[in-house]
Design a protein around this motif. Structure first.
Motif, PDB file in Angstrom:
ATOM      1  N   ASP A 128      39.062  42.488  38.843  1.00  0.00           N
ATOM      2  CA  ASP A 128      37.759  43.054  38.492  1.00  0.00           C
ATOM      3  C   ASP A 128      37.217  42.450  37.200  1.00  0.00           C
ATOM      4  N   ILE A 129      38.083  42.209  36.231  1.00  0.00           N
ATOM      5  CA  ILE A 129      37.653  41.559  34.989  1.00  0.00           C
ATOM      6  C   ILE A 129      37.183  40.137  35.273  1.00  0.00           C
ATOM      7  N   VAL A 130      37.902  39.438  36.165  1.00  0.00           N
ATOM      8  CA  VAL A 130      37.481  38.088  36.565  1.00  0.00           C
ATOM      9  C   VAL A 130      36.094  38.131  37.189  1.00  0.00           C
ATOM     10  N   THR A 131      35.855  39.119  38.060  1.00  0.00           N
ATOM     11  CA  THR A 131      34.548  39.261  38.710  1.00  0.00           C
ATOM     12  C   THR A 131      33.435  39.431  37.683  1.00  0.00           C
ATOM     13  N   LEU A 132      33.650  40.302  36.700  1.00  0.00           N
ATOM     14  CA  LEU A 132      32.645  40.535  35.659  1.00  0.00           C
ATOM     15  C   LEU A 132      32.434  39.300  34.800  1.00  0.00           C
ATOM     16  N   CYS A 133      33.528  38.658  34.381  1.00  0.00           N
ATOM     17  CA  CYS A 133      33.411  37.476  33.512  1.00  0.00           C
ATOM     18  C   CYS A 133      32.712  36.332  34.230  1.00  0.00           C
ATOM     19  N   ASN A 134      33.001  36.175  35.512  1.00  0.00           N
ATOM     20  CA  ASN A 134      32.347  35.119  36.272  1.00  0.00           C
ATOM     21  C   ASN A 134      30.845  35.331  36.346  1.00  0.00           C
ATOM     22  N   GLU A 135      30.433  36.548  36.678  1.00  0.00           N
ATOM     23  CA  GLU A 135      28.992  36.813  36.793  1.00  0.00           C
ATOM     24  C   GLU A 135      28.303  36.711  35.446  1.00  0.00           C
ATOM     25  N   LEU A 157      39.201  31.964  34.013  1.00  0.00           N
ATOM     26  CA  LEU A 157      40.158  30.945  34.445  1.00  0.00           C
ATOM     27  C   LEU A 157      41.556  31.263  33.924  1.00  0.00           C
ATOM     28  N   GLY A 158      41.637  31.751  32.688  1.00  0.00           N
ATOM     29  CA  GLY A 158      42.927  32.125  32.123  1.00  0.00           C
ATOM     30  C   GLY A 158      43.587  33.258  32.907  1.00  0.00           C
ATOM     31  N   LEU A 159      42.803  34.203  33.364  1.00  0.00           N
ATOM     32  CA  LEU A 159      43.339  35.318  34.136  1.00  0.00           C
ATOM     33  C   LEU A 159      43.807  34.887  35.520  1.00  0.00           C
ATOM     34  N   LEU A 160      43.258  33.759  36.024  1.00  0.00           N
ATOM     35  CA  LEU A 160      43.618  33.261  37.351  1.00  0.00           C
ATOM     36  C   LEU A 160      44.641  32.139  37.296  1.00  0.00           C
ATOM     37  N   SER A 161      45.191  31.863  36.129  1.00  0.00           N
ATOM     38  CA  SER A 161      46.117  30.755  35.945  1.00  0.00           C
ATOM     39  C   SER A 161      47.252  30.811  36.960  1.00  0.00           C
ATOM     40  N   GLY A 162      47.449  29.695  37.657  1.00  0.00           N
ATOM     41  CA  GLY A 162      48.530  29.606  38.636  1.00  0.00           C
ATOM     42  C   GLY A 162      48.149  30.079  40.026  1.00  0.00           C
ATOM     43  N   ALA A 163      46.975  30.667  40.165  1.00  0.00           N
ATOM     44  CA  ALA A 163      46.561  31.183  41.472  1.00  0.00           C
ATOM     45  C   ALA A 163      45.899  30.086  42.302  1.00  0.00           C
ATOM     46  N   SER A 164      45.848  30.286  43.590  1.00  0.00           N
ATOM     47  CA  SER A 164      45.102  29.406  44.495  1.00  0.00           C
ATOM     48  C   SER A 164      44.337  30.317  45.434  1.00  0.00           C
ATOM     49  N   SER A 165      43.066  30.535  45.133  1.00  0.00           N
ATOM     50  CA  SER A 165      42.323  31.570  45.839  1.00  0.00           C
ATOM     51  C   SER A 165      40.845  31.239  45.854  1.00  0.00           C
ATOM     52  N   VAL A 166      40.101  32.036  46.615  1.00  0.00           N
ATOM     53  CA  VAL A 166      38.650  31.908  46.630  1.00  0.00           C
ATOM     54  C   VAL A 166      38.084  32.114  45.230  1.00  0.00           C
TER      55      VAL A 166
END
Length: 359
Positions: A128-135, A157-166
């Motif tokens: 959810d934080i990623v969603t807010l930061c992206n927008e 990007l830091g919160l998604l580090s190592g992920a492979s996702s939409v």
């Protein structure tokens, strides 16, 4: 509401989203309406309103989509004492903010998102934080606050580090868009290609989100001189968008505008003029005649016709300038700077011409 009914609502909404992802807007709308009829509490109604908003936004019914997102947000706010309620509140907020951004209401979108980020705080999960930061990054990019946009993208990007996702593909897509807006095309190419690779791996090559990534890479490649690859990517993107959404969709309008720029650079001006006209017609019908997202298309069109129709070029540039100023973008916004510079050049040329003609 019984567990059985709750499960039924969830199942129908899931079916609605699946239909929407497949481009079946009518079927998706019918399923969303059925889900609402099954709802027995405010949380379920909020979910149904959110999905209905997604359907109407895809269908181009932006006013009604915003109404549904705001309804979902108001209902979800009652449940912010639970993780599920916070997540629903965040998604309803970001969806409403997206509509504000599409309308050019950047300041309103910023306030809404920042307030929600502050409220969600530690209670929201990472996604959810990623969603807010992206927008927030997207909104700040459109308003010309590039450093702020970069900060929010870096946080996401830091919160998604190592992920492979939409989600990871989306952040790379938007980082590329920010570098493009800044005029740093070499820096934009890498993340744009990573977005395509990640999203293709997750969704497959014919998904409209992959088409959007291709459409975003194309103008970057155009600036780097790779005209043929840019044209190929855009034609493929338009094909997917038209097949999924129809011929009068926002994504079609944007991609055709970029294809016009490719035709212009390739020296195919008649084709370019036709594509510019179609792009502007689609976008004006969807966004209105003074929306800031028309500005890049109008600016590029003006550059093409300036030598043969200076009056037409001046008119296009003035329209582009008004659309950006009305949206209160920063004075340093690159598109606004380029528009003002072109208008100053046309004014100087006209002044010089008048001076030469005097006796």
């Amino acid at each position: 509401m019984s567990a059985e009914v709750k499960s039924s609502v969830s199942t129908v909404l899931s079916e609605a989203l699946t239909a929407l992802d497949a481009g079946e807007v009518v079927a998706s709308r019918e399923l969303a309406v059925r889900a609402k009829e099954l709802c027995g509490d405010s949380f379920a109604l909020a979910n149904a309103a959110l999905v209905r908003g997604y359907v109407e936004q895809t269908a181009g019914e932006v006013e009604y989509a915003l109404d549904r997102f705001e309804c979902a947000r108001a209902l979800a706010e009652r449940h912010c004492d639970t993780p599920e309620g916070i997540s629903l509140y965040v998604h309803a907020t970001t969806s409403a903010a997206t509509i504000y951004r599409l309308r050019g209401w950047y300041a309103e979108a910023e306030r809404l998102l920042l307030t929600t980020l502050d409220r969600a705080g530690a209670a929201a999960d990472r996604e959810d934080i990623v969603t807010l930061c992206n927008e927030l990054g997207v909104v700040f990019k459109y308003s010309g606050k590039f450093d702020a946009a970069a900060g929010f993208y870096d946080k996401a990007l830091g919160l998604l580090s190592g992920a492979s996702s939409v989600e990871l593909a989306t952040i790379h897509h938007n980082i590329a868009g920010l570098a493009h807006a800044r005029g740093d095309y070499a820096a934009a190419e890498g993340p744009a290609r990573r977005a395509i690779a990640v999203r293709t791996d997750v969704l497959g090559p014919d998904h409209p989100d992959v088409a959007a990534d291709c459409a975003a890479l194309a103008p970057i490649l155009l600036e780097l001189g790779a005209v043929e690859e840019a044209e190929s990517l855009l034609r493929r993107a338009v094909e997917i968008f038209e097949s999924t959404f129809g011929t009068e969709h926002y994504e079609v309008g944007i991609s055709i505008g970029n294809l016009a720029a490719v035709m212009h650079q390739a020296g195919r001006k008649a084709e370019a003029e036709s594509y510019y006209g179609r792009s502007l017609s689609i976008l004006e019908n969807i966004l209105g005649a003074r929306h800031p997202e028309l500005a890049p298309v109008l600016y590029n069109f003006a550059q093409m016709i300036v030598e043969t129709d200076s009056a037409g070029a001046r008119e296009a540039l003035e329209r582009a300038r008004v659309s950006l100023v009305s949206a209160r973008v920063e004075e340093s916004h690159p598109t606004l700077v380029s528009i003002n510079s072109s208008l100053d050049e046309l004014k100087a040329e006209k002044s010089n011409g008048n001076h030469v003609g005097e006796s």
